[in-house]
Design an enzyme around this catalytic site. Sequence first.
Site, PDB file in Angstrom:
ATOM      1  N   ASP A 111       0.822  -1.210   0.000  1.00 20.60           N
ATOM      2  CA  ASP A 111       0.000   0.000   0.000  1.00 20.60           C
ATOM      3  C   ASP A 111       0.856   1.260   0.000  1.00 20.60           C
ATOM      4  OD1 ASP A 111      -2.371  -1.289  -0.008  1.00 20.60           O
ATOM      5  OD2 ASP A 111      -2.831  -0.977   2.106  1.00 20.60           O
ATOM      6  N   LYS A 119      -3.670   2.859  -2.173  1.00 21.51           N
ATOM      7  CA  LYS A 119      -4.551   3.968  -2.512  1.00 21.51           C
ATOM      8  C   LYS A 119      -3.938   5.270  -2.018  1.00 21.51           C
ATOM      9  CE  LYS A 119      -8.145   2.019  -0.457  1.00 21.51           C
ATOM     10  NZ  LYS A 119      -8.381   0.577  -0.454  1.00 21.51           N
ATOM     11  N   MET A 179      -7.049   9.599   9.937  1.00 19.74           N
ATOM     12  CA  MET A 179      -7.429  10.165   8.644  1.00 19.74           C
ATOM     13  C   MET A 179      -8.454  11.289   8.786  1.00 19.74           C
ATOM     14  SD  MET A 179      -7.712   6.493   6.623  1.00 19.74           S
ATOM     15  CE  MET A 179      -8.156   5.523   8.078  1.00 19.74           C
TER      16      MET A 179
END
Lengths: 259, 259
Positions: free
Chosen positions: A45, A67, A184
């Site tokens: 990732d 991502k 996040m």
Amino acid sequence: MTNTPDSPSPALGHVTLVGAGPGDPELLTVKAARALAQATLVLYDHLVSNAVMDLLPADCERIHVGKRKGLHTLPQAEITAEMIRFARAGRSLVRLKGGDPYVFGRGGEEVAGLSEAGVPFTVIPGITAAQAASCLAGIPLTHRDHAQSVVLATGHLQGLHGDRHVDLDWPSLVHQKQTLVIYMGLGALPIISEQLVAHGMPADTPAALIERASLPEQRVVTGTVARLPALAVAHQVESPALIMIGGVVSLHPLLAPHH
Amino acid sequence: MTNTPDSPSPALGHVTLVGAGPGDPELLTVKAARALAQATLVLYDHLVSNAVMDLLPADCERIHVGKRKGLHTLPQAEITAEMIRFARAGRSLVRLKGGDPYVFGRGGEEVAGLSEAGVPFTVIPGITAAQAASCLAGIPLTHRDHAQSVVLATGHLQGLHGDRHVDLDWPSLVHQKQTLVIYMGLGALPIISEQLVAHGMPADTPAALIERASLPEQRVVTGTVARLPALAVAHQVESPALIMIGGVVSLHPLLAPHH
């Protein structure tokens, strides 16, 4: 029936889902570090640090499936399909994810696909960002005087333009003797700050932003929940950053390892 | 002024607070494993596994300061005082605690004492029981369909005899899209089960007991939140055991690494 050179029937490959931890390769588990050192193929990732990637053998094949905001390299379902294809071709692989695979890592979704396809797997936990930030910034997640429990939640923005929101159950997050850690959440900081205070959290509740926990560039900025958005702007805090809120943040000046 | 043999003034020793993780020494961080391999003096808790203790050098001095139910080897304040005495005598030491030092480990209290005394320290995070149980039992802590957040809480009994209770904020723990993990809750299981249902948690919410997560003897027992007390009795579940509650537990049959 025996295999001939013309009809190979390879044994199924094995998938090892590895938590890469917060970034510092020293914070990998011993088991994870060994899995990386022996890997021949890794699907990784975006959030995995270069220092962790450096532990892979030079001839290990590396496929970036991570991502990044606005740049979806491979959709989730395709990552799982790719792993199944490799396993059926007899190739074992390491699936490397930042932090802990089962804490906001979508590891569950990926492993479900493997299990349904009959692909054998192992899951190795990793130090999650909340733990790294806690130990390295000197902000315990729990503490007799300040927090009997800790909640980990995500704060990423959902919806489009005029209707952007954060899908969190605000009332359950406002609780005096609890530490709240939001992953996040930097982009949604104004909403998070406003909603928590609107749902009864005292505006002067101690709060911190921890940027790049565990890496050499780690920064800790502290203030109050009401002032978080202003702090982020003033200090130009960037992703990845963790939000920590609660009485435990008041311990930071005492517990930060400044010696 | 110079030191003479009669007035030694040793440099202060350093305290390394190490999270020993869930028990499997392979789940120590690389940094923690190195700290143990180099230790000359260790103060350790009851919850640290023998397999982890085996990583210490043969000539490392070991002091058991751990708490066991009803058998407090050393009160908390004395543990800190002991570390300060050693550091002032110039001895560096490892303070070894089960799991993660800042997740129900009371590491914050101990480090506060060190900091106030001017003793230099480092804190190394550890895989906490919830992560080990999650990855090894196949019960993700978060999952798109089942849990947007996870709460870690403790469930130990407080008070005496007729007035025994668990000091938890029940309403904030009852939330559909959240995983609830309760540490040290086995003794209070009837109260926990009853209170959660009384505060609105559906009685058939999936729930699991994970005994000795990560160790060879690990056991996973699943059922519903209402039936947890009966399950614990039927399967004779013993401490240390973790309680996991929420939709993610329904993934256990699919995600348990039975291959």
